[in-house]
Design a protein around this motif. Structure first.
Motif, short mmCIF file in Angstrom:
data_model
loop_
_atom_site.label_atom_id
_atom_site.label_comp_id
_atom_site.label_asym_id
_atom_site.label_seq_id
_atom_site.Cartn_x
_atom_site.Cartn_y
_atom_site.Cartn_z
N UNK A 76 0.84 -1.20 0.00
CA UNK A 76 0.00 0.00 0.00
C UNK A 76 0.87 1.25 0.00
N UNK A 77 0.42 2.28 -0.71
CA UNK A 77 1.06 3.58 -0.69
C UNK A 77 0.14 4.54 0.06
N UNK A 84 19.60 -1.42 1.19
CA UNK A 84 19.45 -2.22 2.41
C UNK A 84 18.34 -3.26 2.26
N UNK A 85 17.77 -3.33 1.05
CA UNK A 85 16.73 -4.31 0.70
C UNK A 85 15.56 -4.27 1.70
N UNK A 86 14.96 -3.09 1.90
CA UNK A 86 13.89 -2.97 2.89
C UNK A 86 12.57 -3.54 2.37
N UNK A 87 11.68 -3.84 3.30
CA UNK A 87 10.33 -4.30 2.92
C UNK A 87 9.38 -3.12 2.74
N UNK A 88 9.74 -1.97 3.28
CA UNK A 88 8.89 -0.78 3.16
C UNK A 88 9.78 0.45 3.12
N UNK A 89 9.21 1.55 2.60
CA UNK A 89 9.96 2.80 2.49
C UNK A 89 9.17 3.92 3.16
N UNK A 90 9.88 4.76 3.92
CA UNK A 90 9.31 5.94 4.56
C UNK A 90 9.94 7.16 3.91
N UNK A 91 9.11 8.08 3.45
CA UNK A 91 9.59 9.31 2.79
C UNK A 91 9.08 10.51 3.56
N UNK A 92 10.00 11.35 4.04
CA UNK A 92 9.62 12.55 4.78
C UNK A 92 9.82 13.78 3.90
N UNK A 94 5.21 -2.43 -6.27
CA UNK A 94 4.63 -3.09 -5.11
C UNK A 94 5.28 -2.76 -3.79
N UNK A 95 6.15 -1.74 -3.75
CA UNK A 95 6.79 -1.37 -2.50
C UNK A 95 5.78 -0.73 -1.55
N UNK A 96 5.77 -1.16 -0.31
CA UNK A 96 4.97 -0.51 0.72
C UNK A 96 5.60 0.84 1.02
N UNK A 97 4.80 1.92 1.00
CA UNK A 97 5.35 3.26 1.15
C UNK A 97 4.45 4.11 2.04
N UNK A 98 5.09 4.83 2.94
CA UNK A 98 4.41 5.84 3.75
C UNK A 98 5.11 7.15 3.44
#
Length: 281
Positions: free
Chosen positions: A43-44, A168-176, A201-205
């Motif tokens: 989900x984005x 770092x091959x993350x499962x999700x990404x956080x963008x500020x 398909x990357x999970x993103x907040x």
């Protein structure tokens, strides 16, 4: 009337970020006032709202760059807010991209993308360089691996920062607010990379002021003001047909700023922050 008490955490692997009754205060100023939401796998979620609404603080509490005053945060059903949590291990599942690029100025783009792989993930240097190069290719900078940050534009530096997080091959990404420090002509390249990640398909907040990006890419939009979630839902509803007057006022100012009367913003700001400035006994 009886009901079923929800399980916390849910135990569902697809509920990648779970936030329950999150509060954060800085002294007497309460910035977050009970945030509860879940970000699902793939989900984005775009978080929008005026400056000072708590958006960035919320994001920083998710990976514990800020310690919540109250509440619980679960990453992949493990509580990162637990005093005994392995915070460093849980953080490796989340890539973080800040407003400022935070690149090491004495390292090349490729080295910026390999150093944490080698030192934190203990990867073989050759493997780390190959993965870093693949991620620089992904953000359109495959030919700039030998360049230093000072030799690149702000937009290129931010794309290196994204490649570094992806390395770092993350499962999700956080963008500020990843585009807030960029010249307008450089914003598009960064948003294009983020759009590609979302389509992959990357999970993103994402905390953002880019309404066009939120409208096009987000699965869900959260509008925050005064430390609470005022409204959330699909972008067609929150941005296209907001139900809350505060959301409508904010969007009018953002989407049609030339028709805002001078002084209205000052008055609205004063009203929102009057409670925060009231002396306590």
């Amino acid at each position: 009337m009886t009901g079923t008490t929800p399980s916390i955490p849910t135990g569902n692997r697809n509920d990648e970020i779970q936030i329950y009754d999150l509060h954060k205060s800085f002294g007497d100023l309460e910035v977050l006032k009970g945030i509860t939401t879940t970000v699902h796998r793939g989900e984005v979620v775009c978080v929008i709202g005026p400056s000072g609404s708590g958006k960035s603080t919320l994001l920083r509490c998710v990976n514990l760059l800020e310690q919540p005053t109250q509440g619980r945060v679960f990453i992949l059903n493990e509580e990162i807010t637990d005093p005994d949590a392995d915070i460093d291990r849980l953080r490796t599942t989340m890539g973080m991209v800040f407003q400022s690029f935070n690149l090491f100025p004495h390292l090349t783009a490729l080295e910026n993308c390999t150093i944490a792989q080698i030192r934190v993930l203990k990867k073989n240097p050759d493997e780390a360089r190959a993965f870093a190069q693949a991620n620089l290719d992904k953000v359109g900078l495959g030919d700039r691996g030998g360049s230093y940050p000072a030799q690149m534009s702000g937009g290129q530096q931010q794309r290196v920062a994204i490649a570094r997080a992806l390395s770092m091959d993350p499962e999700m990404m956080l963008f500020d607010e990843p585009t807030s420090a960029l010249d307008p002509e450089l914003v598009g390249d960064v948003l294009s990379v983020m759009r590609d990640l979302a389509q992959g398909g990357m999970t993103m907040m994402v905390v953002t002021h880019e309404m066009a990006f939120a409208r096009e890419v987000a699965d869900r939009v959260i509008f925050m003001d005064g430390g609470v979630i005022v409204e959330e839902g699909p972008p067609a509803e929150v941005i296209g047909k907001p139900t809350h007057e505060r959301t409508r006022t904010f969007l009018k100012r953002v989407l049609d700023p030339t028709h805002v009367n001078a002084g209205d913003e000052d008055e609205a700001y004063a009203q929102r922050h009057a409670a925060d400035s009231t002396p306590t006994a």
